[in-house]
Enzyme design. Structure first.
Site, PDB file in Angstrom:
ATOM      1  N   GLU A  55       9.975  45.513  41.355  1.00  0.00           N
ATOM      2  CA  GLU A  55      10.161  45.630  42.810  1.00  0.00           C
ATOM      3  C   GLU A  55       9.476  46.860  43.372  1.00  0.00           C
ATOM      4  O   GLU A  55       9.525  47.939  42.768  1.00  0.00           O
ATOM      5  CB  GLU A  55      11.664  45.699  43.097  1.00  0.00           C
ATOM      6  CG  GLU A  55      12.077  44.988  44.344  1.00  0.00           C
ATOM      7  CD  GLU A  55      11.848  43.485  44.245  1.00  0.00           C
ATOM      8  OE1 GLU A  55      10.796  43.006  44.711  1.00  0.00           O
ATOM      9  OE2 GLU A  55      12.723  42.813  43.688  1.00  0.00           O
ATOM     10  N   GLY A  65      15.762  35.759  56.879  1.00  0.00           N
ATOM     11  CA  GLY A  65      16.173  37.161  56.937  1.00  0.00           C
ATOM     12  C   GLY A  65      16.981  37.595  55.723  1.00  0.00           C
ATOM     13  O   GLY A  65      17.690  38.597  55.768  1.00  0.00           O
ATOM     14  N   ALA A  66      16.883  36.854  54.624  1.00  0.00           N
ATOM     15  CA  ALA A  66      17.687  37.147  53.440  1.00  0.00           C
ATOM     16  C   ALA A  66      16.858  37.818  52.349  1.00  0.00           C
ATOM     17  O   ALA A  66      17.314  37.958  51.214  1.00  0.00           O
ATOM     18  CB  ALA A  66      18.311  35.865  52.899  1.00  0.00           C
ATOM     19  N   GLY A  67      15.635  38.211  52.679  1.00  0.00           N
ATOM     20  CA  GLY A  67      14.786  38.855  51.672  1.00  0.00           C
ATOM     21  C   GLY A  67      14.320  37.877  50.609  1.00  0.00           C
ATOM     22  O   GLY A  67      13.981  38.265  49.500  1.00  0.00           O
ATOM     23  N   ASP A 117       5.006  38.130  47.712  1.00  0.00           N
ATOM     24  CA  ASP A 117       5.696  36.945  48.242  1.00  0.00           C
ATOM     25  C   ASP A 117       4.756  35.741  48.340  1.00  0.00           C
ATOM     26  O   ASP A 117       5.124  34.619  47.982  1.00  0.00           O
ATOM     27  CB  ASP A 117       6.286  37.248  49.627  1.00  0.00           C
ATOM     28  CG  ASP A 117       7.122  38.511  49.624  1.00  0.00           C
ATOM     29  OD1 ASP A 117       7.542  38.939  48.529  1.00  0.00           O
ATOM     30  OD2 ASP A 117       7.348  39.082  50.705  1.00  0.00           O
ATOM     31  N   ASP A 157       4.146  46.061  43.951  1.00  0.00           N
ATOM     32  CA  ASP A 157       2.961  45.204  44.177  1.00  0.00           C
ATOM     33  C   ASP A 157       1.864  45.953  44.919  1.00  0.00           C
ATOM     34  O   ASP A 157       0.681  45.708  44.697  1.00  0.00           O
ATOM     35  CB  ASP A 157       3.335  43.882  44.880  1.00  0.00           C
ATOM     36  CG  ASP A 157       3.989  44.034  46.242  1.00  0.00           C
ATOM     37  OD1 ASP A 157       4.502  45.130  46.562  1.00  0.00           O
ATOM     38  OD2 ASP A 157       3.997  43.042  47.001  1.00  0.00           O
TER      39      ASP A 157
HETATM   40  C1  GLA Z   1       8.771  42.631  50.271  1.00  0.00           C
HETATM   41  C2  GLA Z   1       7.259  42.593  50.415  1.00  0.00           C
HETATM   42  C3  GLA Z   1       6.568  42.445  49.061  1.00  0.00           C
HETATM   43  C4  GLA Z   1       7.088  43.469  48.056  1.00  0.00           C
HETATM   44  C5  GLA Z   1       8.616  43.474  48.053  1.00  0.00           C
HETATM   45  C6  GLA Z   1       9.175  44.564  47.168  1.00  0.00           C
HETATM   46  O1  GLA Z   1       9.238  41.390  49.809  1.00  0.00           O
HETATM   47  O2  GLA Z   1       6.884  41.511  51.241  1.00  0.00           O
HETATM   48  O3  GLA Z   1       5.167  42.567  49.236  1.00  0.00           O
HETATM   49  O4  GLA Z   1       6.572  44.735  48.317  1.00  0.00           O
HETATM   50  O5  GLA Z   1       9.146  43.647  49.367  1.00  0.00           O
HETATM   51  O6  GLA Z   1       8.873  44.325  45.844  1.00  0.00           O
END
Ligand code: GLA
Length: 403
Positions: free
Chosen positions: A45, A133-135, A195, A48
């Site tokens: 995490e 909006g939940a990541g 993502d 990237d």
């Molecule tokens: C978000 C961003 C990704 C990445 C994550 C953390 O999802 O869109 O590019 O940086 O946070 O790993």
């Protein structure tokens, strides 16, 4: 169980919903309907954007786009999630020129055109069961679903033959790059690419190791259910605040650290030279940010090693260590994420961590499959005790990519 489970639709149901929205709201029939998943990042995490390694899987929850090609350059968009019709001319798209949810769709057409592909106007309708909006990358799912719908509607050949059925991983990587450009340049969100790569390039029944330096992807065995485990996703429903500003600040901190160390990115800092490198960073905060990135990349290497060895349970302690690093060194968690992780571990999870960008959003827990409900209940109870909004849950078998 008394906790809420967010189910996924079947592909067919989701497709039919999007097609119906297109007909009902814009009065046209679909030429194509395509979909793309949200993602969970198992580990890796906030690395990237510093050349790191990530280990995502695709969710069974997908965003569906029904699309009809037009003869002009107009884009008209509707969505089951909003009453608003978004309209623009493709020629009017430029960085910073337009806003609203439609930029995530039209921005992909803009980026494909920028890359030299022939894409014109279109009418499209969206429906999605990816929690918003939940990541869990609902915006990347929208971009990726648009990308594959455009490939079919305009019969694009990205080097592996025309249409979606011919897309190989190299062609999918080109689409992921277009989606990142749409998000960075047209939507104005400075995200790192995890993502979009996940939604387009994941493989069903496995995780992928994404090398964010050279863009290479390789499948890594990850099938928790086959060994009696499950990946429980906890949507904390914590309100996101200052997400964009804090995210950018983390990116800048990693760039500052790399600059101070004279390296192109933090991937270039060998794990066994970490202490010496940190000693060269005077600022305490920048030092901690760098320590998160270098240790997180090492944890991904270890995670891949345990999974390659068939030890899914061995992932647990690495996930928990990742969370501690994101909480203490990178400082991107919130009390809801920490509570979810602590409650999951106390209820017997093998490991747990936040996933995605943080500052709200979701956590994941590796649990024994027959204990998933009990762990979810324990988390819901812990949230109630602290007066947090009720969390929602879903399970995340590694699912299919955009297509
Ligand atoms: C978000 C961003 C990704 C990445 C994550 C953390 O999802 O869109 O590019 O940086 O946070 O790993």
């Amino acid at each position: 169980m008394s906790v809420e489970r967010l189910g996924s639709w079947t592909r067919e149901d989701g497709d039919a919903r999007a097609v119906a929205v297109l007909t009902d709201r814009l009065g046209v029939a679909a030429d194509v309907v395509r979909s793309a998943p949200g993602r969970v990042n198992v580990i890796g995490e906030h690395v990237d954007y510093t050349g790191g390694l990530c280990l995502p899987t695709a969710l069974p929850h997908r965003t569906h786009v029904a699309l009809r090609r037009r003869d002009d350059d107009v884009v008209r968009l509707v969505s089951a999630q909003t009453d608003e019709t978004w309209t623009a001319e493709l020629g009017d798209l430029a960085p910073g020129a337009l806003s609203g949810w439609g930029v995530y769709v039209a921005g992909v057409a803009w980026a494909l055109r920028q890359a030299g592909f022939t894409v014109g106007g279109f009418d499209a309708a969206v429906d999605s069961c990816v929690p918003f909006g939940a990541g869990l990358s609902s915006s990347a799912a929208l971009e990726a679903a648009t990308a594959v719908a455009l490939v079919d509607a305009f019969d694009l050949d990205l080097g592996s033959g025309p249409g979606v059925r011919n897309l190989d991983d190299a062609a999918r990587a080109i689409l992921a790059t277009a989606c990142v450009r749409a998000e960075n340049e047209i939507a104005g969100a400075n995200t790192g690419g995890l993502d979009q790569a996940s939604s387009l390039r994941c493989v069903e029944g496995a995780a992928i190791l994404l090398d964010c330096r050279d863009g290479a992807v390789r499948p890594v065995p990850f099938d928790p259910l086959a060994v009696g485990l499950d990946l429980l996703v906890i949507d904390t429903r914590a309100p996101h605040s200052h997400v964009d500003g804090e995210y950018s600040a983390r990116r800048v901190a990693t760039e500052t650290a790399a600059e101070l160390l004279g390296v192109p990115d933090l991937r270039a800092v060998p794990f066994d030279e970490l202490d010496a490198a940190l000693a060269r960073i005077g600022d305490r905060v920048i030092r901690r940010r760098a320590r998160h990135c270098v240790t997180e990349i090492e944890r991904v290497r270890e995670a891949v090693a345990v999974l390659d060895g068939g030890d899914v349970a061995g992932l647990g302690p690495l996930m928990t260590a990742s969370h501690v690093s994101l909480r203490d060194d990178f400082e991107v968690t919130v009390p809801e994420l920490d509570t979810a992780v602590d409650a999951a571990l106390a209820a017997g999870a093998l490991g747990a961590r936040m996933t995605g960008g943080g500052f709200g959003g979701s956590a994941i827990a590796l649990v024994r499959a027959d204990e998933a409900d009990a762990v979810a209940q324990a988390i819901a109870d812990a949230f109630a005790l602290r007066g947090f909004a009720a969390p929602a849950f879903l399970t995340a078998p590694p699912s299919a990519p955009a297509g």
